[in-house]
Design an enzyme around this catalytic site. Structure first.
Site, PDB file in Angstrom:
ATOM      1  N   GLY A   8       0.998  -1.004  -0.207  1.00  0.00           N
ATOM      2  CA  GLY A   8      -0.004   0.165   0.099  1.00  0.00           C
ATOM      3  C   GLY A   8       0.664   1.378   0.076  1.00  0.00           C
TER       4      GLY A   8
ATOM      5  N   GLY B 259      -0.730   4.775  -1.007  1.00  0.00           N
ATOM      6  CA  GLY B 259      -1.607   5.465   0.068  1.00  0.00           C
ATOM      7  C   GLY B 259      -0.934   6.274   1.009  1.00  0.00           C
TER       8      GLY B 259
ATOM      9  N   VAL C 113      -0.762   6.500   4.301  1.00  0.00           N
ATOM     10  CA  VAL C 113      -0.063   5.741   5.369  1.00  0.00           C
ATOM     11  C   VAL C 113       1.357   5.124   4.743  1.00  0.00           C
ATOM     12  CG1 VAL C 113       0.131   4.200   7.225  1.00  0.00           C
ATOM     13  CG2 VAL C 113      -1.864   5.751   7.101  1.00  0.00           C
TER      14      VAL C 113
ATOM     15  N   TYR D 103     -16.279  -1.970   6.518  1.00  0.00           N
ATOM     16  CA  TYR D 103     -14.883  -1.873   6.632  1.00  0.00           C
ATOM     17  C   TYR D 103     -14.365  -2.237   8.156  1.00  0.00           C
ATOM     18  CZ  TYR D 103     -10.372   0.897   7.016  1.00  0.00           C
ATOM     19  OH  TYR D 103      -9.151   1.067   7.298  1.00  0.00           O
TER      20      TYR D 103
ATOM     21  N   PRO E  44      -4.242   2.998  14.682  1.00  0.00           N
ATOM     22  CA  PRO E  44      -4.170   4.254  14.881  1.00  0.00           C
ATOM     23  C   PRO E  44      -5.413   4.938  14.619  1.00  0.00           C
ATOM     24  CG  PRO E  44      -3.927   3.386  12.411  1.00  0.00           C
ATOM     25  CD  PRO E  44      -4.201   2.143  13.232  1.00  0.00           C
TER      26      PRO E  44
ATOM     27  N   ASN F 110      -7.529   8.843  13.591  1.00  0.00           N
ATOM     28  CA  ASN F 110      -7.516   9.298  12.204  1.00  0.00           C
ATOM     29  C   ASN F 110      -6.262   9.723  11.781  1.00  0.00           C
ATOM     30  OD1 ASN F 110     -10.482   8.677  13.208  1.00  0.00           O
ATOM     31  ND2 ASN F 110     -10.977  10.337  11.762  1.00  0.00           N
TER      32      ASN F 110
END
Length: 311
Positions: free
Chosen positions: A11, A14, A16, A137, A164, A166
């Site tokens: 990822g 993205g 993060v 989700y 984590p 937001n």
């Protein structure tokens, strides 16, 4: 991890994942593996198996996910469930079969039940149903966390998971109907400022309280945990900076030099009324967030202006 360890960041495009990749490079890690979604569909088990067999990573940061705000979660529940379940199942299983030394799986604060009074602790998980607006989700991410636990128990793997709060900051996606609150606000207020709009109408009533962490702080925490944490129990990563959505809107409006009216429509979903974490465990281990929310928002706005303002 040592500086020459073979590290796969799943990822990496993205917010993060890109932040983790950037921080690893800045710390001197050089043997980093990435692959685009065009070249590897993480939902395809056989392709993921082939990839792991070929590259044989030592460590895996699993930040890949299909994500979005409240509206996207409600509009695409099947996509959110299927994509995130398959990504988690495939990468975790392939990591086991390829003898990965350690894997870090990232959950999300929205997996905690909204009925509980914060700050939310790790043992609060599964005490009640998740928030209905992001149920698909949340359930898929919970399954990823539990899968790490099950593999550790059955196969003696070293798979850890973190939850984590937001996230915002560099490498966010400041566009599309799937945007989270902060990038969505930057788009709305910058556009309104450019067009001298007399008012901006926002969803909900603005009273919901959220905790936000700067994405580079989160990346630092993930690397810290990879090097310092080994447990089946997930661990929270919070910043300690909480704010109402209304206060957040006025902060971002000011950064965007918007001087018109801000109206909360009181329509649409608010999500959970309160959502912030108890980060005592990671703080006790020696990690704390460094970036104040106001400073982080200013940094994010500069990046937004220079690279992303096309909303």
């Amino acid at each position: 991890m040592n500086k020459n360890s073979k590290i796969y960041v799943a990822g990496h495009t993205g917010q993060v994942g890109h932040s983790i990749l950037h921080t690893l490079y800045s710390m001197g890690y050089s043997n980093l593996i990435t692959i685009s979604r065009e070249n590897l569909d993480l939902r395809n088990q056989s392709l993921v198996d082939q990839f792991f067999t070929t590259v044989k990573p030592d460590y895996v940061f699993l930040s890949a996910a299909t994500v979005g705000g409240i509206n996207a979660n409600q509009q695409y529940p099947a996509d959110f469930a299927y994509d995130n379940l398959m990504i988690s199942l495939n990468i975790i299983n392939s990591s086991y079969k390829s003898h990965v030394k350690k894997l870090l799986y990232l959950g999300s604060t929205c997996i905690y039940p909204p009925s509980l009074i914060p700050p939310l602790q790790e043992n609060n998980l599964l005490l009640a149903p998740p928030e209905v607006t992001n149920e698909s989700y949340a359930l898929s991410k919970i399954m990823g966390i539990k899968l790490c636990e099950y593999y550790n128990k059955q196969y003696n793997t070293n798979f850890i998971s973190a939850i984590p709060c937001n996230t915002y900051g560099p490498y966010d996606h400041f566009y599309s109907k799937r945007a989270h609150v902060i990038p969505d606000f930057f788009c709305k207020f910058s556009s309104a400022s450019q067009n001298s709009s007399p008012e901006v109408i926002l969803q909900g009533d603005g009273t919901a309280i959220r905790e936000y962490i700067y994405s580079l702080d989160l990346a630092d925490a993930c690397i810290f945990l990879m090097n310092n944490y080994t447990s089946t129990v997930p661990i929270n990563i919070g910043s300690g900076y909480t704010i109402t959505i209304k206060e957040l809107a006025y902060k971002i409006a000011a950064l965007c030099h918007y001087k018109g009216r801000i109206i909360f429509s009181h329509s649409g979903a608010n999500g959970a009324s309160y959502r912030y974490l108890d980060s005592h465990r990671i703080n006790t281990l020696g990690w704390n967030a460094k970036t104040d929310l106001t400073i982080g928002l200013k940094n994010t706005y500069k990046i937004f202006l220079s690279k992303y303002f096309s909303c």
